[in-house]
Write a protein that holds these residues in place. Structure first.
Motif, short mmCIF file in Angstrom:
data_model
loop_
_atom_site.label_atom_id
_atom_site.label_comp_id
_atom_site.label_asym_id
_atom_site.label_seq_id
_atom_site.Cartn_x
_atom_site.Cartn_y
_atom_site.Cartn_z
N GLY A 230 0.81 -1.21 0.00
CA GLY A 230 0.00 0.00 0.00
C GLY A 230 0.84 1.26 0.00
O GLY A 230 0.56 2.21 -0.75
N ILE A 231 1.87 1.29 0.83
CA ILE A 231 2.74 2.47 0.89
C ILE A 231 3.50 2.63 -0.42
O ILE A 231 3.68 3.75 -0.93
CB ILE A 231 3.72 2.37 2.08
CG1 ILE A 231 2.93 2.40 3.39
CG2 ILE A 231 4.74 3.51 2.04
CD1 ILE A 231 3.79 2.20 4.62
N SER A 232 3.91 1.51 -1.03
CA SER A 232 4.65 1.57 -2.30
C SER A 232 3.80 2.21 -3.39
O SER A 232 4.29 3.03 -4.18
CB SER A 232 5.07 0.16 -2.73
OG SER A 232 6.02 -0.38 -1.84
N VAL A 233 2.53 1.83 -3.45
CA VAL A 233 1.63 2.41 -4.46
C VAL A 233 1.52 3.92 -4.28
O VAL A 233 1.57 4.68 -5.26
CB VAL A 233 0.24 1.75 -4.38
CG1 VAL A 233 -0.77 2.52 -5.23
CG2 VAL A 233 0.31 0.30 -4.84
N GLU A 234 1.37 4.36 -3.04
CA GLU A 234 1.25 5.81 -2.79
C GLU A 234 2.56 6.54 -3.08
O GLU A 234 2.54 7.67 -3.57
CB GLU A 234 0.80 6.05 -1.36
CG GLU A 234 -0.61 5.58 -1.05
CD GLU A 234 -1.68 6.28 -1.88
OE1 GLU A 234 -1.42 7.40 -2.37
OE2 GLU A 234 -2.78 5.72 -2.03
N LEU A 235 3.68 5.90 -2.78
CA LEU A 235 4.97 6.52 -3.09
C LEU A 235 5.12 6.72 -4.59
O LEU A 235 5.63 7.76 -5.04
CB LEU A 235 6.11 5.66 -2.55
CG LEU A 235 6.38 5.74 -1.06
CD1 LEU A 235 7.39 4.66 -0.64
CD2 LEU A 235 6.92 7.12 -0.67
N ASP A 236 4.69 5.76 -5.38
CA ASP A 236 4.83 5.87 -6.83
C ASP A 236 4.10 7.09 -7.39
O ASP A 236 4.49 7.64 -8.42
CB ASP A 236 4.31 4.59 -7.50
CG ASP A 236 5.26 3.41 -7.33
OD1 ASP A 236 6.45 3.65 -7.06
OD2 ASP A 236 4.80 2.26 -7.46
N LYS A 237 3.04 7.51 -6.70
CA LYS A 237 2.29 8.68 -7.16
C LYS A 237 3.10 9.97 -7.05
O LYS A 237 2.76 10.98 -7.69
CB LYS A 237 0.98 8.81 -6.38
CG LYS A 237 0.01 7.65 -6.60
CD LYS A 237 -1.23 7.79 -5.74
CE LYS A 237 -2.16 6.59 -5.92
NZ LYS A 237 -3.37 6.69 -5.06
N LEU A 238 4.16 9.95 -6.24
CA LEU A 238 5.00 11.14 -6.08
C LEU A 238 5.85 11.41 -7.32
O LEU A 238 6.48 12.46 -7.41
CB LEU A 238 5.89 10.99 -4.85
CG LEU A 238 5.18 10.97 -3.49
CD1 LEU A 238 6.18 10.77 -2.36
CD2 LEU A 238 4.39 12.25 -3.27
N ARG A 239 5.87 10.48 -8.26
CA ARG A 239 6.62 10.72 -9.51
C ARG A 239 6.08 11.96 -10.22
O ARG A 239 6.83 12.67 -10.89
CB ARG A 239 6.49 9.52 -10.45
CG ARG A 239 7.21 8.27 -9.99
CD ARG A 239 7.29 7.27 -11.15
NE ARG A 239 7.80 5.99 -10.72
CZ ARG A 239 7.04 4.92 -10.48
NH1 ARG A 239 5.72 5.02 -10.62
NH2 ARG A 239 7.57 3.77 -10.13
N THR A 240 4.78 12.21 -10.06
CA THR A 240 4.19 13.36 -10.74
C THR A 240 4.73 14.68 -10.19
O THR A 240 4.56 15.72 -10.83
CB THR A 240 2.66 13.35 -10.59
OG1 THR A 240 2.31 13.41 -9.19
CG2 THR A 240 2.07 12.07 -11.18
N GLY A 242 7.91 15.08 -9.58
CA GLY A 242 9.31 15.16 -9.98
C GLY A 242 10.26 14.39 -9.08
O GLY A 242 11.48 14.48 -9.24
N ILE A 243 9.72 13.62 -8.13
CA ILE A 243 10.57 12.79 -7.28
C ILE A 243 11.16 11.67 -8.14
O ILE A 243 10.45 10.98 -8.87
CB ILE A 243 9.78 12.18 -6.11
CG1 ILE A 243 9.09 13.29 -5.30
CG2 ILE A 243 10.69 11.34 -5.22
CD1 ILE A 243 10.02 14.24 -4.62
N THR A 244 12.48 11.49 -8.07
CA THR A 244 13.14 10.53 -8.94
C THR A 244 12.85 9.09 -8.52
O THR A 244 12.55 8.80 -7.37
CB THR A 244 14.66 10.75 -8.94
OG1 THR A 244 15.18 10.42 -7.64
CG2 THR A 244 15.00 12.19 -9.29
N GLU A 245 12.99 8.19 -9.48
CA GLU A 245 12.77 6.77 -9.22
C GLU A 245 13.77 6.24 -8.19
O GLU A 245 13.41 5.41 -7.35
CB GLU A 245 12.90 5.97 -10.53
CG GLU A 245 12.55 4.50 -10.41
CD GLU A 245 11.08 4.27 -10.11
OE1 GLU A 245 10.76 3.21 -9.56
OE2 GLU A 245 10.26 5.16 -10.42
N GLU A 246 14.99 6.73 -8.24
CA GLU A 246 16.00 6.28 -7.29
C GLU A 246 15.59 6.60 -5.85
O GLU A 246 15.73 5.76 -4.95
CB GLU A 246 17.35 6.94 -7.59
CG GLU A 246 18.45 6.52 -6.63
CD GLU A 246 19.77 7.24 -6.91
OE1 GLU A 246 20.77 6.90 -6.25
OE2 GLU A 246 19.79 8.14 -7.77
#
Length: 355
Positions: A230-240, A242-246
């Motif tokens: 669940g936390i991983s899914v929400e973290l992935d939304k931060l890509r919008t 400009g948070i980098t994948e690393e």
């Protein structure tokens, strides 16, 4: 001391079965009530008399309380319900079992007034645990908001405790708490805020925070894989933002390690070993690799103890002399908020990152 202009602050408090603590929480706002436009108590499916106790306390102190009844059973959704109703030009989030140190909101307001380019003010907080009390100073922020957000997720900046920060409504436009998780939702919210505004900090404590270590641990290990997913899914939304994948990968590794930590404390070594494999997939680096080594040793020591019948579960010890000295110092400076304040944190509704 900078002159404070007329401000209107919306205080948002999610509450679920908080009748034993909410009166103390609300009374802690009395000293700063001249700055408060509204207190939005989001009563999230309480089965007790939280709302009635809150109204009585508000009447006693002359506080502008409004109760919003919802049934989410989720701290992020409850806070968002408050955000949807908030009319103030500043937003202050507070948990229903914590207390604002008298004058704390005024200190945060003054900090924003003294730094007109900042959209967020963060103060220190006193964390009241079962074994010891600690003074947590705010992190150190730079002039690059995007970098601040990334450093925050990488734990290079100390986590923001709910109730220790004041954000402008302008900086918070469109930012919402995740509603699919019950842990780390505040971390993701603050990362989004940090990505769009500058920060000013003060070293004076503004909050007395009740930390319930046992309840925090239960939330991490009740469904380890589900919590991590669940936390991983929400973290992935931060890509919008400009948070980098690393950065996101390293944050996921950190979350998995937190789960491992709590699993090993409960001697659930097989599940801890499985979560360590997840951590290796995402990688960590530096200090996190050292922690991974330490946790692996604990896991294999636990396996060995089970197979060969040696080793005992660790026992909680008394607070160290240093911890006791720290408690005494905080008690002298803030009497009633350390030793004599409310320490019943069993009703906590949210805040997953301030461990």
């Amino acid at each position: 001391m900078p002159k404070t202009r007329s401000v209107q602050i919306s205080v948002i408090i999610p509450a679920r079965n908080a009748s034993s603590t909410i009166a103390c929480t609300l009374s802690s706002l009395d000293h700063d009530k001249a700055l408060i436009r509204e207190i939005l108590l989001v009563n999230d499916g309480s089965q007790d008399d939280t709302a009635a106790v809150a109204r009585k306390a508000a009447d006693l102190h002359g506080l502008p309380l409004a109760v919003i009844d919802v049934g989410f059973s989720n701290p992020g959704a409850a806070r968002n319900a408050g955000l949807d109703r908030a009319l103030g030009d500043r937003l202050f989030f507070l948990d229903a079992d914590d207390e604002v140190i008298p004058g704390g909101i005024k200190l945060l307001t003054d900090a924003l007034e003294a730094s007109p380019t900042a959209g967020l003010a963060v103060g220190a907080s006193i964390h009241r645990g079962q074994a010891a009390h600690k003074l947590k100073l705010p992190g150190t922020y730079g002039s690059d908001s995007a970098l601040n957000a990334e450093r925050y997720l990488l734990n290079e900046i100390r986590s923001i405790t709910v109730g220790s920060a004041l954000v402008t409504a302008e900086a918070a436009v469109g930012v919402r708490f995740p509603e699919s998780i019950n842990l780390d939702e505040d971390t993701i919210y603050w990362a989004a805020i940090l990505s769009r505004c500058l920060v000013t900090t003060i070293t004076q404590p503004v909050l007395a925070y009740n930390l319930d270590e046992a309840r925090m641990s239960r939330r991490f290990v009740s469904n380890p894989q589900g919590v991590f997913g669940g936390i991983s899914v929400e973290l992935d939304k931060l890509r919008t933002l400009g948070i980098t994948e690393e950065v996101l990968q390293k944050r996921k590794s950190f979350i998995s390690m937190r789960i491992v930590r709590h699993l090993t404390r409960q001697r659930r070594f097989r599940e801890a070993s499985e979560m360590m494999r997840v951590s290796r997939i995402y990688g960590g680096g530096g200090l996190q690799d050292l922690k991974a080594l330490q946790y692996n040793l604990r896991i294999w020591r636990g396996y060995a103890a089970g197979i060969f019948g040696f080793g005992k579960a660790g026992k909680a010890g008394n607070a160290s002399p240093l911890s006791r000295a720290n408690d005494e110092k905080l008690s002298d400076e803030f009497p009633g908020l350390v030793a004599g304040g409310s320490t019943n944190a069993s009703r906590r509704h949210g805040n997953g990152s301030s461990e």
